[in-house]
Design an enzyme around this catalytic site. Structure first.
Site, short mmCIF file in Angstrom:
data_model
loop_
_atom_site.label_atom_id
_atom_site.label_comp_id
_atom_site.label_asym_id
_atom_site.label_seq_id
_atom_site.Cartn_x
_atom_site.Cartn_y
_atom_site.Cartn_z
N ALA A 32 10.25 29.95 36.26
CA ALA A 32 10.67 30.10 34.52
C ALA A 32 10.13 31.17 34.48
CB ALA A 32 11.60 29.63 34.33
N THR A 33 8.77 31.19 33.92
CA THR A 33 7.96 32.06 32.95
C THR A 33 8.09 33.16 33.96
OG1 THR A 33 7.39 30.29 31.63
CG2 THR A 33 6.32 32.59 31.35
N SER B 255 4.85 28.38 35.17
CA SER B 255 6.28 28.33 35.90
C SER B 255 6.80 29.45 36.48
CB SER B 255 6.67 27.26 34.99
OG SER B 255 7.27 28.15 33.34
N LYS C 34 -4.75 34.49 27.04
CA LYS C 34 -3.86 33.38 26.25
C LYS C 34 -3.74 31.96 26.57
CE LYS C 34 0.53 32.12 26.07
NZ LYS C 34 0.30 31.18 25.44
N PRO C 35 -4.24 31.17 26.54
CA PRO C 35 -3.87 29.79 27.09
C PRO C 35 -3.03 29.26 26.80
CG PRO C 35 -5.21 29.77 24.57
CD PRO C 35 -5.35 30.51 25.59
N SER C 36 -2.41 28.11 27.45
CA SER C 36 -1.14 26.80 26.89
C SER C 36 -1.55 26.51 25.47
CB SER C 36 -1.36 26.60 28.16
OG SER C 36 0.17 25.51 27.43
N GLU C 37 -0.19 26.59 25.11
CA GLU C 37 -0.13 26.00 23.94
C GLU C 37 -0.50 24.39 23.40
OE1 GLU C 37 2.49 27.79 25.57
OE2 GLU C 37 4.21 26.91 25.00
N CYS D 68 -0.15 22.79 40.66
CA CYS D 68 0.23 23.70 41.60
C CYS D 68 -0.09 23.34 43.51
CB CYS D 68 0.80 24.81 41.53
SG CYS D 68 -1.41 25.56 41.59
N GLU E 296 1.01 33.38 40.37
CA GLU E 296 0.74 32.46 40.84
C GLU E 296 1.57 31.09 40.42
OE1 GLU E 296 -1.65 31.32 43.06
OE2 GLU E 296 -2.00 33.49 42.94
N PRO F 146 -1.56 28.08 31.84
CA PRO F 146 -1.04 26.92 32.34
C PRO F 146 -2.41 25.52 31.86
CG PRO F 146 -1.34 27.40 34.51
CD PRO F 146 -2.23 28.25 34.20
#
Ligand code: ADP
Length: 469
Positions: A222-223, A220, A168-171, A275, A241, A143
């Protein structure tokens, strides 16, 4: 450092498409992140797959490479910290701490004593042992709130255990991870560590790739649920996590002067984008007003601003979506009769600045209390009966962290053990021991990160039975 590349099979690669990354303090461009095409995602996974067997068979090479990673990070520490501040917003002294923590984490895993095989039986007839095998390719999806340390907490143990990685990092904050890939390019053999960038679609393609054996994710709920569903297709291993809505309970005997500063930082560090930040503060009536007064005083003198400027304590929210969510949560609380004691409105732009905000007059049933705000806004809720406070604290789908604050640590320990949370604190909130397995109860996660339990999430067990006659 102004041009960023993907790292695939030991090579820096450009991409046909790229995404602008914004500095949340200025709303100006920091740089452009190449967006991995579907072909590049597949190439990265295949490179990791190709590199796996050799890497898995060379524990000494792995140990040296992890030490090399720590040294390379230290060599580029200033530039890496500055880049995190530019794309994420947190003040520089904190991002320097994050980078130092990333180097220390690689060193920790270089020296980590991996558990030995267990021999269940050894006699003339038979030898039975329990051994650990790395999975193969691990996808690490991260994230935007603390981008480098959250990545390194995944990749260091994954690599140590003999896996290869596609990260892969967050956009929203891809540049620091892409730069980390560049820093580590020659530290690991080609294909052992690959870094790609892009949005959720790129993440979904990576996570569902048939050659990816294990997905480790921070983000998140949701993801996390989508990844859980997608992992079911081929029974992929998964560590999640996810979010939290941590409660802190302040008892009637608490020394307000001693705890106010710690509670402030437990709630507002990184502008609340943590978090396991304190997100609900239950306070005994006897100390409610003095604690509120102390927190308001602290909030009002907080230096909120560009994290690159010396003296800044809190930076902006990291992206516009989160900024707007915080604004709308406070507006919703107001509509439900909340009183705002400090902050309560965005600061003039440019930049996604929101001051530390203390809210009373609301409780369960209002989004700011029920949901994860992930921003610098803290509701204070009074209580008289501590069992009622425990009930309210536990009445949540989340279960990441929780704390109790009291002049009597024994009393605190007894109460904190009743709280449904993977991380429990007395008179502190947020400290993580380097040997601790970190994980959430309920919707806050699946599995553990850190410690022996976390390390074991990067291996399968193999029971090896040999008849010796
Ligand atoms: P947030 O909404 O706070 O940005 P996310 O959970 O969406 O949190 O993002 C965390 C990470 O998960 C990011 O790297 C993001 O790109 C990635 N991501 C988002 N959607 C998916 C998905 N469906 N599959 C895999 N990764 C995803």
């Amino acid at each position: 450092m102004s041009t960023f590349h993907l790292l695939i099979d030991g090579h820096l690669q450009a991409s046909d498409q790229s995404d602008v990354v914004i500095n949340p303090a200025t709303e100006l461009e920091v740089g452009r992140a190449p967006r991995a095409s579907a072909t590049q995602v597949d190439q990265a996974v295949e490179a990791a797959h190709q590199a796996f067997h050799r890497w898995a068979s060379q524990p000494e090479v792995r140990q040296q490479a992890l030490l090399g990673a720590a040294a390379a990070i230290r060599q580029h520490a200033d530039a890496l910290a500055r880049l995190i501040t530019q794309e994420q917003g947190r003040p520089l002294h904190f991002t320097q701490g994050e980078v130092a923590g990333a180097a220390a984490t690689f060193e920790h895993y270089a020296g980590f004593a991996a558990p030995s095989d267990v021999v269940l039986q050894q006699d003339e007839q038979k030898r039975v042992s329990i051994e650990r095998r790395p999975f193969g390719v691990v996808a690490a999806i991260t994230p935007w709130n603390v981008p480098i340390i959250l990545l390194v907490l995944k990749i260091a143990p994954a690599l140590k255990a003999g896996n290869t990685v596609v990260a892969k990092p967050s956009e929203y904050t891809p540049l620091s991870t892409l730069y980390l890939g560049e820093i580590l390019k020659d530290v690991f053999p080609p294909g052992v560590l690959n870094v790609i960038a892009g949005d959720g679609q790129v993440g979904a393609r990576l996570a569902s790739h048939p050659l990816v054996q294990k997905v480790t994710f921070t983000g998140s709920v949701a993801t996390g649920k989508k990844l859980y569903a997608s992992a079911a297709q081929d029974v992929k291993r998964l560590t999640l996590e996810l979010g939290g809505n941590d409660a802190a309970i302040v008892l009637d005997d608490a020394n307000v002067d001693a705890i106010a500063e710690k509670i402030f930082w437990g709630a507002f560090w990184n502008s609340g984008q943590v978090c396991f930040a304190i997100k609900r503060l239950y306070v005994h009536e006897a100390v409610f007003q003095p604690l509120l007064d102390a927190l308001v005083k602290r909030a009002q003198k907080t230096r909120v601003g560009d994290g690159q400027l010396p003296g800044t304590e809190l930076g902006p929210l990291t992206n516009k979506a989160q900024f707007e969510r915080v604004i709308s949560l406070v507006e919703d609380a107001r509509r439900h009769g909340a009183t705002i004691h400090s902050g309560g409105a965005a600061l003039p732009g440019p930049g996604y600045f929101y001051p530390p905000t203390l809210v009373t007059g609301i409780g369960a049933g209002v989004a700011l209390v029920d949901e994860e705000q992930f921003g610098p806004v803290l509701p204070l809720i009074p209580f008289r009966d501590e069992q009622e406070a425990v009930r309210q604290a536990n009445d949540s789908p989340f279960g990441l962290g929780a704390s109790v604050w009291t002049a009597n640590p024994e009393r605190g320990l007894a109460l904190v053990r009743q709280l449904q949370a993977g991380l429990a604190w007395v008179n502190q909130h947020g400290d993580i021991h380097p040997g601790a397995p970190k994980g959430g109860y309920k919707s806050s996660g699946l599995g553990y990160e850190g410690g022996l339990r976390g390390y074991d999430e990067f291996s399968e067990l193999q029971v090896v039975n040999a008849a010796l006659v």
